[in-house]
Motif scaffolding. Structure first.
Motif, PDB file in Angstrom:
ATOM      1  N   THR A   1      63.402  36.838  27.874  1.00 41.25           N
ATOM      2  CA  THR A   1      64.267  37.373  26.922  1.00 41.25           C
ATOM      3  C   THR A   1      64.189  38.748  26.793  1.00 41.25           C
ATOM      4  OG1 THR A   1      63.686  35.159  25.729  1.00 41.25           O
ATOM      5  CG2 THR A   1      64.504  37.144  24.374  1.00 41.25           C
ATOM      6  N   VAL A   2      62.984  39.457  26.928  1.00 42.03           N
ATOM      7  CA  VAL A   2      62.809  40.872  27.141  1.00 42.03           C
ATOM      8  C   VAL A   2      63.610  41.432  28.526  1.00 42.03           C
ATOM      9  CG1 VAL A   2      61.287  42.899  27.250  1.00 42.03           C
ATOM     10  CG2 VAL A   2      60.576  40.900  25.753  1.00 42.03           C
ATOM     11  N   ALA A   3      63.782  40.892  29.462  1.00 37.39           N
ATOM     12  CA  ALA A   3      64.303  41.315  30.428  1.00 37.39           C
ATOM     13  C   ALA A   3      65.905  41.213  30.070  1.00 37.39           C
ATOM     14  CB  ALA A   3      63.870  40.792  31.760  1.00 37.39           C
ATOM     15  N   LEU A   4      66.278  40.127  29.589  1.00 38.07           N
ATOM     16  CA  LEU A   4      67.752  40.203  29.467  1.00 38.07           C
ATOM     17  C   LEU A   4      68.124  40.960  28.220  1.00 38.07           C
ATOM     18  CD1 LEU A   4      70.293  38.400  29.764  1.00 38.07           C
ATOM     19  CD2 LEU A   4      69.479  36.835  28.092  1.00 38.07           C
ATOM     20  N   LEU A   5      67.359  41.473  27.127  1.00 40.39           N
ATOM     21  CA  LEU A   5      67.551  42.388  26.235  1.00 40.39           C
ATOM     22  C   LEU A   5      68.013  43.703  27.011  1.00 40.39           C
ATOM     23  CD1 LEU A   5      65.692  41.180  23.196  1.00 40.39           C
ATOM     24  CD2 LEU A   5      67.964  40.920  23.577  1.00 40.39           C
ATOM     25  N   LEU A   6      66.931  43.985  28.049  1.00 45.10           N
ATOM     26  CA  LEU A   6      66.892  45.329  28.730  1.00 45.10           C
ATOM     27  C   LEU A   6      68.543  45.417  29.617  1.00 45.10           C
ATOM     28  CD1 LEU A   6      63.534  45.795  30.146  1.00 45.10           C
ATOM     29  CD2 LEU A   6      64.430  47.010  28.450  1.00 45.10           C
ATOM     30  N   VAL A   7      68.829  44.301  30.176  1.00 43.74           N
ATOM     31  CA  VAL A   7      70.195  44.090  30.996  1.00 43.74           C
ATOM     32  C   VAL A   7      71.051  44.547  29.866  1.00 43.74           C
ATOM     33  CG1 VAL A   7      71.679  42.813  31.878  1.00 43.74           C
ATOM     34  CG2 VAL A   7      69.299  42.687  32.785  1.00 43.74           C
TER      35      VAL A   7
END
Length: 548
Positions: A9-15
């Motif tokens: 989820t955090v990685a997707l928010l960074l993307v």
């Protein structure tokens, strides 16, 4: 579940943040918005759904949905963020770690489905465009295999560690059980046990030896250092040099047995027999010693008592025997000047022979415990008067006065012969240990169902240390032994046994140089009554009768 889902989820928010800068128009697409909404929904499910109440394996739906999230995001953003497919590593690792081989298979299928989404939705592509994306599923499959191997290795190591831990726990429990057994054994045996290492430091010490050290410690503390302990030689006076003390000898590697020492000060001084054995390590080097300290005080006292008894009995036999032989020699010589005295000499020899007979009879009586009683109704006052009259010649010979304060009859049920033996022994002792001019007083009184009488003297008295042993057979106090007074310690032992056979009790109170009072209490009616303790001295009767 929340922690496992949070990285994706955090990685997707960074993307999302990167796309907002690089390609804002992608954020408005239905596919990316669906991916972001689904990722947040899955995170919420991980946080709030009661997974512990669901069937085992229900968690698999979360990483499988993650493949859908990555597929939707990658469909529209792959050209802007070329490494977006690497987000697959999160569900791949989760499945491979949680499900093993099945997780690897699911990871491979999921990765293939992610790259196949553009083809399934009808996006036109050349054969090269179709083949090239499948490099990502291959890489994800390798990662899944690597995670599976790593997790399997960790699980195998964990299993081995658990097995070793269980074995260590079993060994620990066994060692605890043995330790408890050893502690119980050490505290059960009546021997002091002390273990030291090669440097003389304490390793182990049981409670019995702590008590031994408390006696030897000037402050009474068992933790006192060995050189400060009050350890004496067998004579009870000479301090044992530090290098000759048991622990010091054991520290030097010496092995010994029955090494006698004394600890403490009189009257609590004890005699200890020490034994030491050296310990060796696996290389055969000296590793320390184990010492055992047995309390042999009673044995040493018994041996001293035996030696004293042999010396006394030898003296008691020798004197009348020499007298008998001397008078018989005079008779056998037949000289004229002694011819008229033969009858006197034979009478003297007979008297000494009777003394020997009485002494032997006393020894036989005490050794066989044959002091049975035959009770009958009798007058205690009359018996006292007869015994006082019988003792008068001995008292006159030592210039001792006997005062009889018994003036009336005391009817009791007892053995008159045995009770006369008790009174004779008490009067004989009182006279023997009195000085010229001293007074021996006989009293009798009644207390409830008891008839009591006492013999009091003003003689040498008995020390506090000797009082507990005064009725012991063959026991003679240290002061009596030093005074060289004749006797073998039979009289009071006979008194005690006869009185107890009547169901009564015999007690003594005394102070050195002030005299002693021996009190006998007897049941008046029945021999099987429990004796009550009479006062040490009852009320005196009037009409005092003096025997001297």
């Amino acid at each position: 579940m929340l922690l496992s889902q949070l990285p994706l989820t955090v990685a997707l928010l960074l993307v999302t943040a990167i796309l907002a800068v690089v390609s804002p128009h992608i954020l408005g697409t239905t596919s990316f918005r669906s991916a972001l909404f689904l990722a947040l929904a899955i995170l919420a499910l991980c946080a709030f759904l009661p997974w512990n109440l669901l069937p085992p394996g229900s968690f698999v739906v979360v990483p499988l949905l993650d493949f859908v999230v990555v597929a939707l995001a990658r469909e529209v953003a792959a050209d802007s963020v070329t490494s977006l497919g690497l987000l697959l590593v999160f569900p791949v690792i989760w499945l491979a770690a949680a499900l093993g081989r099945n997780g690897v298979l699911l990871s491979a299928v999921g990765a293939v489905m992610v790259v196949a989404v553009p083809l399934l939705v009808g996006v036109s592509a050349t054969p090269a465009d179709v083949v090239r994306p499948f490099l990502l599923p291959a890489i994800m499959t390798v990662i899944a295999l690597a995670v599976h191997i790593l997790v399997s290795s960790i699980a195998s190591q964990e299993a081995r560690l658990k097995a070793k831990d269980a074995e260590l726990r079993r060994s620990y429990e066994v060692s605890l059980e043995r330790q408890r057994l050893l502690d119980t054994m050490l505290e059960t045996v009546g021997v002091g046990v002390h273990a030291v290492d090669a440097a003389g430091r304490d390793i182990l010490m049981n409670e019995q030896h702590r008590r031994n050290r408390s006696l030897a410690a000037p402050t009474g503390e068992p933790e006192t250092a060995e050189p400060d302990l009050n350890i004496l030689a067998n004579d009870g006076i000479t301090p044992v040099p530090a290098e000759y003390r048991p622990v010091a000898r054991a520290t030097l590697g010496q092995s010994f047995s029955d090494y006698l020492i004394r600890v403490g000060a009189p009257p609590n001084q004890r005699v200890l027999s020490s034994t030491a054995r050296a310990m060796k390590d696996r290389d055969g080097n000296f590793a320390g010693s184990v010492l055992a300290f047995g309390d042999v005080t009673d044995l040493v006292n018994a041996l001293a008592l035996k030696d004293d008894f042999v010396a006394n009995i030898s003296h008691e036999f020798r004197t009348p025997l020499m007298s008998i032989l001397g008078y018989l020699d005079l008779v056998l010589d037949g000289e004229e000047e002694t011819a008229g005295q033969h009858e006197l000499f034979l009478g003297m020899a007979q008297n000494n022979a009777e003394k020997l007979l009485n002494l032997v009879s006393g020894l036989l009586t005490v050794s066989s415990d044959s002091m049975g009683v035959h009770p009958q109704r009798m007058d205690l006052g009359d018996l006292v008067r007869k015994c006082v009259v019988s003792a008068k010649p001995r008292a006159d010979g030592r210039w001792v006065t006997i005062v009889n304060e018994v003036s009336r009859a005391f009817w009791i049920t007892a053995d008159p012969e045995r009770l006369a033996q008790v009174l004779d022994n008490l009067l004989t002792n009182a006279i023997k240990y009195s000085q010229p001019g001293d007074v021996v007083t006989v009293r009798a009184w009644e207390t409830n169902d008891q008839a009591c009488f006492s013999v009091t003297d003003t003689g040498m008295g008995i020390s506090e240390q000797d009082l507990p042993h005064i009725f012991t057979r063959y026991y003679r106090s240290s002061r009596v032994r030093e005074s060289a007074m004749p006797g073998v310690g039979l009289g009071l032992g006979i008194v005690k046994r006869i009185v107890e056979n009547h169901g009564g009790s015999a007690t003594v109170t005394s102070k050195p140089d002030l005299g002693s009072t021996f009190t006998v209490s007897l049941p008046r009616a029945r021999q099987d009554q429990d004796p009550q303790q009479c006062p040490a001295e009852g009320p005196a009767n009037v009409d005092t009768e003096r025997a001297h």
